[in-house]
Design a protein around this motif. Structure first.
Motif, PDB file in Angstrom:
ATOM      1  N   ASP A  36       0.862  -1.188   0.000  1.00 48.41           N
ATOM      2  CA  ASP A  36       0.000   0.000   0.000  1.00 48.41           C
ATOM      3  C   ASP A  36       0.898   1.237   0.000  1.00 48.41           C
ATOM      4  O   ASP A  36       2.027   1.188   0.497  1.00 48.41           O
ATOM      5  N   ALA A  61       4.482   0.799  -1.307  1.00 51.80           N
ATOM      6  CA  ALA A  61       4.721   0.975  -2.744  1.00 51.80           C
ATOM      7  C   ALA A  61       3.655   1.890  -3.337  1.00 51.80           C
ATOM      8  O   ALA A  61       2.470   1.780  -3.005  1.00 51.80           O
ATOM      9  N   LYS A 158     -10.876   2.697 -15.848  1.00 56.70           N
ATOM     10  CA  LYS A 158     -11.343   1.327 -15.578  1.00 56.70           C
ATOM     11  C   LYS A 158     -11.672   0.581 -16.875  1.00 56.70           C
ATOM     12  O   LYS A 158     -11.479  -0.634 -16.950  1.00 56.70           O
ATOM     13  N   THR A 189     -17.043   1.554   0.868  1.00 53.91           N
ATOM     14  CA  THR A 189     -15.750   1.889   1.483  1.00 53.91           C
ATOM     15  C   THR A 189     -15.640   3.412   1.476  1.00 53.91           C
ATOM     16  O   THR A 189     -16.568   4.116   1.058  1.00 53.91           O
TER      17      THR A 189
HETATM   18  P1  NAD Z   1     -10.112   2.476  -0.717  1.00 51.68           P
HETATM   19  O1  NAD Z   1      -9.819   3.906  -0.995  1.00 51.68           O
HETATM   20  O2  NAD Z   1     -10.831   2.113   0.529  1.00 51.68           O
HETATM   21  O3  NAD Z   1      -8.730   1.629  -0.748  1.00 51.68           O
HETATM   22  C1  NAD Z   1      -7.765   1.833  -1.728  1.00 51.68           C
HETATM   23  C2  NAD Z   1      -6.395   1.477  -1.160  1.00 51.68           C
HETATM   24  O4  NAD Z   1      -5.417   1.700  -2.198  1.00 51.68           O
HETATM   25  C3  NAD Z   1      -5.992   2.375   0.023  1.00 51.68           C
HETATM   26  O5  NAD Z   1      -5.466   1.583   1.054  1.00 51.68           O
HETATM   27  C4  NAD Z   1      -4.948   3.321  -0.563  1.00 51.68           C
HETATM   28  O6  NAD Z   1      -3.974   3.750   0.368  1.00 51.68           O
HETATM   29  C5  NAD Z   1      -4.324   2.441  -1.643  1.00 51.68           C
HETATM   30  N1  NAD Z   1      -3.706   3.233  -2.712  1.00 51.68           N
HETATM   31  C6  NAD Z   1      -4.180   4.357  -3.306  1.00 51.68           C
HETATM   32  N2  NAD Z   1      -3.321   4.809  -4.224  1.00 51.68           N
HETATM   33  C7  NAD Z   1      -2.262   3.955  -4.219  1.00 51.68           C
HETATM   34  C8  NAD Z   1      -1.043   3.881  -4.941  1.00 51.68           C
HETATM   35  N3  NAD Z   1      -0.715   4.818  -5.851  1.00 51.68           N
HETATM   36  N4  NAD Z   1      -0.199   2.864  -4.695  1.00 51.68           N
HETATM   37  C9  NAD Z   1      -0.508   1.925  -3.764  1.00 51.68           C
HETATM   38  N5  NAD Z   1      -1.634   1.946  -3.025  1.00 51.68           N
HETATM   39  C10 NAD Z   1      -2.500   2.944  -3.258  1.00 51.68           C
HETATM   40  O7  NAD Z   1     -10.871   1.954  -2.010  1.00 51.68           O
HETATM   41  P2  NAD Z   1     -11.668   0.586  -2.300  1.00 51.68           P
HETATM   42  O8  NAD Z   1     -13.099   0.927  -2.374  1.00 51.68           O
HETATM   43  O9  NAD Z   1     -11.203  -0.495  -1.396  1.00 51.68           O
HETATM   44  O10 NAD Z   1     -11.178   0.327  -3.798  1.00 51.68           O
HETATM   45  C11 NAD Z   1     -10.284  -0.706  -4.153  1.00 51.68           C
HETATM   46  C12 NAD Z   1     -10.355  -0.919  -5.666  1.00 51.68           C
HETATM   47  O11 NAD Z   1     -11.696  -1.268  -6.023  1.00 51.68           O
HETATM   48  C13 NAD Z   1     -10.014   0.325  -6.480  1.00 51.68           C
HETATM   49  O12 NAD Z   1      -9.280  -0.037  -7.631  1.00 51.68           O
HETATM   50  C14 NAD Z   1     -11.380   0.854  -6.867  1.00 51.68           C
HETATM   51  O13 NAD Z   1     -11.333   1.643  -8.042  1.00 51.68           O
HETATM   52  C15 NAD Z   1     -12.149  -0.432  -7.057  1.00 51.68           C
HETATM   53  N6  NAD Z   1     -13.608  -0.272  -6.965  1.00 51.68           N
HETATM   54  C16 NAD Z   1     -14.203   0.158  -5.814  1.00 51.68           C
HETATM   55  C17 NAD Z   1     -15.591   0.271  -5.768  1.00 51.68           C
HETATM   56  C18 NAD Z   1     -16.329   0.720  -4.532  1.00 51.68           C
HETATM   57  O14 NAD Z   1     -17.549   0.880  -4.619  1.00 51.68           O
HETATM   58  N7  NAD Z   1     -15.684   0.916  -3.408  1.00 51.68           N
HETATM   59  C19 NAD Z   1     -16.350  -0.051  -6.889  1.00 51.68           C
HETATM   60  C20 NAD Z   1     -15.712  -0.468  -8.032  1.00 51.68           C
HETATM   61  C21 NAD Z   1     -14.334  -0.590  -8.060  1.00 51.68           C
END
Ligand code: NAD
Length: 259
Positions: A36, A61, A158, A189
């Motif tokens: 992370d 990272a 995406k 989240t």
């Molecule tokens: P979140 O923000 O809760 O978690 C994302 C994590 O990624 C965090 O811990 C953050 O520190 C880390 N991160 C951010 N930028 C980074 C980088 N440059 N390098 C390394 N780590 C990094 O988000 P989430 O909801 O858990 O989303 C996770 C994935 O799921 C994402 O790719 C998001 O686009 C995708 N997604 C989420 C949803 C939703 O509804 N939450 C829906 C569709 C897709």
């Protein structure tokens, strides 16, 4: 346990969906490297997951930087001696109409979500090619299947992940490496429900964030409720095991979308 003594690397594992997927893999006996940009959160996840009896390795990272991605993968390999499963989950969102969107906004989101997935896959597949196989699981979104207002730049990133995943699966034919994407629907989240999240942005006048969230669940999701990180973990475990599923982008969205 279906993944005993396998090794997985999960990016964005400090919270949210990444943490849920890492936990699901660990429950199947898989050792996990937890990367992370926020090391404190990765260390916290590692501590919690270690209680399940598997080995863990927290790593810092930024996946948008090739030097850091290469180090993340080589540190994982040096520590565990193998890499069987890679879950490229880290991603960011920002919520702006195209009128408001700047070149910098576009680059920021696309550098992490699209370029980051490319950089991770490139480093991970080298290790898997050398060992004769593996599983790559990219976290895309239903926003990689259809457009949404205020999210054109995020959707573009995406859609890129979905296209890249399908192309790479075809390129890696007969390699023993499968490449798939999970497309979450709405998982409450920080990305959805936080102070800068979509529920706040799409709130009607006088509506609380909770009311906005409830209205969106009722309106958009046939099953009437959002998904959880654990839902994504279940599919990740399936894909980590499946030999003959590749090039797919699978929705986990309570019926929100079709294709
Ligand atoms: P979140 O923000 O809760 O978690 C994302 C994590 O990624 C965090 O811990 C953050 O520190 C880390 N991160 C951010 N930028 C980074 C980088 N440059 N390098 C390394 N780590 C990094 O988000 P989430 O909801 O858990 O989303 C996770 C994935 O799921 C994402 O790719 C998001 O686009 C995708 N997604 C989420 C949803 C939703 O509804 N939450 C829906 C569709 C897709």
């Amino acid at each position: 346990m279906t993944l005993e003594n396998k090794v997985a690397l999960v990016t964005g594992a400090g919270r949210g969906i990444g943490k849920g997927i890492a936990t699901a893999l660990a429950r199947e006996g898989c050792h996990v490297a937890l990367a992370d940009i926020n090391l404190t959160n990765a260390e916290q996840t590692a501590k919690e997951i270690a209680k399940l009896g598997v080995k863990t390795l927290p790593l810092k990272a930024d996946i948008s930087k090739s030097v850091e991605v290469d180090r993340m993968v080589s540190d994982t390999l040096a520590h565990f001696g193998q890499l069987d499963i890679a879950v490229n989950n880290a991603g960011i969102i920002s919520i702006k109409s195209v009128n408001e969107l700047t070149e910098e906004d576009w680059d920021t989101v696309n550098n992490v979500n699209a370029k980051g997935v490319f950089l991770c896959c490139k480093a991970e597949m080298k290790v898997m090619q050398a060992s004769g196989g593996g599983r790559i699981i990219n976290i895309a979104s239903i926003a990689g299947k259809e457009g949404f207002p205020d999210l054109a730049h995020y959707c573009a990133s995406k859609f890129a992940v979905v296209g890249f995943t399908n192309s790479l699966a075809k390129e890696l034919k007969r390699s023993g490496i499968t490449v798939n994407a999970i497309c979450p629907g709405i998982v409450p989240t920080a990305m959805w429900y936080g102070p800068d999240g979509l529920a706040e942005r799409w709130k009607l006048e006088g509506e609380t964030m909770e009311e906005s969230w409830q209205r969106h669940q009722d309106l958009l999701i046939p099953q009437g409720e959002g998904q959880t990180p654990e839902d994504m973990g279940q599919l990740a475990v399936y894909l980590a095991n499946a030999e003959h599923v590749t090039g797919q982008a699978i929705n986990v969205d309570g019926g929100f979308t079709f294709h």
